[in-house]
Write an enzyme that holds these catalytic residues in place. Sequence first.
Site, PDB file in Angstrom:
ATOM      1  CE1 TYR A   1      -4.296   1.377   0.523  1.00 38.65           C
ATOM      2  CE2 TYR A   1      -3.074   2.778   1.824  1.00 38.65           C
ATOM      3  CZ  TYR A   1      -4.581   2.351   0.820  1.00 38.65           C
ATOM      4  OH  TYR A   1      -5.526   3.104   0.945  1.00 38.65           O
TER       5      TYR A   1
ATOM      6  CG  ASN B   1     -16.216   1.151   2.914  1.00 33.28           C
ATOM      7  OD1 ASN B   1     -14.604   1.209   2.540  1.00 33.28           O
ATOM      8  ND2 ASN B   1     -15.467  -0.018   3.358  1.00 33.28           N
TER       9      ASN B   1
ATOM     10  CG  ASN C   1     -21.611  -7.307  -2.862  1.00 27.53           C
ATOM     11  OD1 ASN C   1     -20.878  -6.986  -3.741  1.00 27.53           O
ATOM     12  ND2 ASN C   1     -21.742  -8.330  -2.037  1.00 27.53           N
TER      13      ASN C   1
ATOM     14  CG  ASP D   1     -23.092 -14.515 -12.503  1.00 32.43           C
ATOM     15  OD1 ASP D   1     -22.015 -13.575 -12.594  1.00 32.43           O
ATOM     16  OD2 ASP D   1     -23.807 -14.513 -13.117  1.00 32.43           O
ATOM     17  NE  ARG D   2     -22.865 -12.843  -4.164  1.00 32.67           N
ATOM     18  CZ  ARG D   2     -22.152 -12.171  -4.116  1.00 32.67           C
ATOM     19  NH1 ARG D   2     -21.479 -11.775  -5.328  1.00 32.67           N
ATOM     20  NH2 ARG D   2     -21.325 -11.267  -3.120  1.00 32.67           N
TER      21      ARG D   2
ATOM     22  CE1 TYR E   1     -15.735   2.048  -6.040  1.00 27.69           C
ATOM     23  CE2 TYR E   1     -14.516   1.222  -4.075  1.00 27.69           C
ATOM     24  CZ  TYR E   1     -15.976   1.039  -4.942  1.00 27.69           C
ATOM     25  OH  TYR E   1     -17.200   0.812  -4.804  1.00 27.69           O
ATOM     26  N   GLY E   2     -10.701   0.877  -6.170  1.00 27.25           N
ATOM     27  CA  GLY E   2     -10.255  -0.375  -5.927  1.00 27.25           C
ATOM     28  C   GLY E   2      -9.875  -1.546  -6.925  1.00 27.25           C
TER      29      GLY E   2
ATOM     30  CG  MET F   1     -12.086  -5.786  -4.998  1.00 26.84           C
ATOM     31  SD  MET F   1     -13.684  -6.546  -4.487  1.00 26.84           S
ATOM     32  CE  MET F   1     -14.641  -6.897  -5.113  1.00 26.84           C
TER      33      MET F   1
ATOM     34  CD1 TRP G   1      -6.577   6.080  -1.230  1.00 25.83           C
ATOM     35  CD2 TRP G   1      -4.556   6.834  -1.321  1.00 25.83           C
ATOM     36  NE1 TRP G   1      -5.072   5.198   0.028  1.00 25.83           N
ATOM     37  CE2 TRP G   1      -4.324   5.771  -0.278  1.00 25.83           C
ATOM     38  CE3 TRP G   1      -3.773   7.676  -2.007  1.00 25.83           C
ATOM     39  CZ2 TRP G   1      -3.005   5.953   0.161  1.00 25.83           C
ATOM     40  CZ3 TRP G   1      -2.339   7.594  -1.255  1.00 25.83           C
ATOM     41  CH2 TRP G   1      -2.419   6.351  -0.828  1.00 25.83           C
TER      42      TRP G   1
END
Lengths: 396, 396
Positions: A92, A175, A202, A226-227, A300-301, A303, A326
């Site tokens: 970071y 957040n 989410n 997708d779950r 902003y991310g 993942m 940021w």
Amino acid sequence: MPFSRAVRAQAPALIKSLKPQYAPTVCKRWKSGPYGYTQAKALVYSKYGDPSEVLSLHTHSISPSLPPNQLLLRTLASPINPADINQIQGVYPSKPPFTSLLGTSVPSAVAGNEACFEVQSIGSSIKSVAKGDWVIMRSTGFGTWRTHALAEEKDILRVEKGGLTEIQAATVGVNPTTAWRMLVDFENLEGGRDWFIQNGANSGVGRAAIQLGREWGLKSINIIRDRKTPEETESMKKELLDLGATKVITESELQSRSTVSEIKEWTSGKNLKLGLNCVGGPVTLALVKTLSPGGHLVTYGAMSKQPLSLPTGLLIFKDLKFSGFWVSRWSDANSAEKEKTVESILQMTREGRFKDIPVQEMRWEWATEGERLVEAVGGGLEGFRSGKGVLVFGDT
Amino acid sequence: MPFSRAVRAQAPALIKSLKPQYAPTVCKRWKSGPYGYTQAKALVYSKYGDPSEVLSLHTHSISPSLPPNQLLLRTLASPINPADINQIQGVYPSKPPFTSLLGTSVPSAVAGNEACFEVQSIGSSIKSVAKGDWVIMRSTGFGTWRTHALAEEKDILRVEKGGLTEIQAATVGVNPTTAWRMLVDFENLEGGRDWFIQNGANSGVGRAAIQLGREWGLKSINIIRDRKTPEETESMKKELLDLGATKVITESELQSRSTVSEIKEWTSGKNLKLGLNCVGGPVTLALVKTLSPGGHLVTYGAMSKQPLSLPTGLLIFKDLKFSGFWVSRWSDANSAEKEKTVESILQMTREGRFKDIPVQEMRWEWATEGERLVEAVGGGLEGFRSGKGVLVFGDT
């Protein structure tokens, strides 16, 4: 030299000299110990690496005689954000200095960046807060995974605690603040007309953006992964729709041509001006392509840990813009604005118009072993299944 | 119906009925033909494809009796820009409509987007220009690879011709205008302090940016492709330094660590706020990484035909911004500002402070065969070796 000062001068050396196996007992005994010293614990690291390998619990003492401009804070709650883990890993860009201020055997930093604290005592020149008040940190990088801390007035933002939980106050600064600024600072969206689209809908930021959008009349298209089963997917969709999402679609739905033309219809082909991205990689390109001409993607991310690949036609001919956000940099540069943003979100929270992200509480009692805390924090690496991990302090 | 009108009504059908092999002769004869008709030629296409396959030379006639709001223009010079070729190929987002206005056997569009025209005659209500004046088109998409055109007052910008060549006026609206707006509209650069960096530095836009930078006290880092021999590379470097470039480096030099740290030194690590990109692909990432925190990359071309891949950390933590610039869109939206920009550049040109890009002239005489013109234009695909291709009109 007054007696208390002499003791204070000796105390760190005294604690350091204790054999580790005895330390917890001694510390426990000293918690509200002799001469008013406050016994404190902190999760510290002295080198970068996997949290399970580099984090350790350090016990130290804090003198009761505060310098005039300092406050003694007791931590009430502190979340575990992905950035906290990245910071410990050394990947970071914001790296707190390793110091010997807490009397660690090697220079160390305290982990964590966000928390709600209670003011336990104040130096003689402090006017803006009183004992019992709640405060949060004005900037990230302070080190919040600890039971107590000394801070200066310039470090803190007072939070009117009425109507709030500790967790709500502890999680407002990163957040929801990120969501607020991204919706406001990049494109001039108009309530009742404009839309935004976001992935990771989410997440903490995603849920905050949905609710702020709902309050401001901004319609949202929310992308979720997708779950495993259709039922899980439907249940997640319902959860976000209940929060105020206008539309919720899965990543695979976004890939389909029919969804893309539906999006065009919903947004009249010109009112989808803003995209919020915390994923990156190829799936984000599908999101980018749905933006209306002149639209703006704010990242902003990341993942997916993959770069964003942009066909240049989207820049030149579709006039799309790409920026990043940021919250640490923004907070440092916009202190007064941060105060207002935080207070506005907390006011919405008090009025029941802003719901917390689901959290998984991890209790930090005085007796909780370091090993257990490190393990809990490590959970942040894979993400907490049933919500965001938050350290909640008990009898510390 | 006055006689001239009757002839005008018949003329297109008459021309269309001529057998192709006779057409040139007939046209030549008609050039300043009966009843004042102007004979005109245009490079047209009726479907998208390779210019050598889809372009053809069409001859038509223009009536001497102008509607009150129209002007008859004679083309003096018209450049061949890469975008013109892309437009013919059908891969350019701006697509002129195919119409039957010129009496082509199938609906067609006239190719070309930029030119300097001389006003040959004006309709009765035209006040802002007079016969003999020079004009350029206010917007792209008009169709400029033709000997003559009818236009309305709203289509044109009058150019004060004193001290200018036709080619200077014909090439001001795209490349120098692009350079000007990119240096001005995206970041607030300060003369004497700030820098910009650009690739494709020897292109029309690149040379314009160098010279505008020099005039405004902006220092420039200019990236060129490595030439075949060190001598050629040095010669190109010298050419750009003579124009006012502060630094010129090759793509391979940009890849070296020592150059990157030199750039940081030159720009104090914070004054390189703007990058101009017409290349894309991996080589552009090296350019992007040299930008100072908060810097902005503006993309106006994609010569490598590769997308731009952005590590998200550059967006989030380094706060870099990415936008595109398309002079056609800008001109359409900023007509008054375009007029000022063009006039400013032409004034610098008159004063000898703004040098033309080297051009390769392609003469278009009345007798020049269509085949030869199509071939010349096709040269735009690979780029003209000794400069930008410009159609220069002779006895047309």
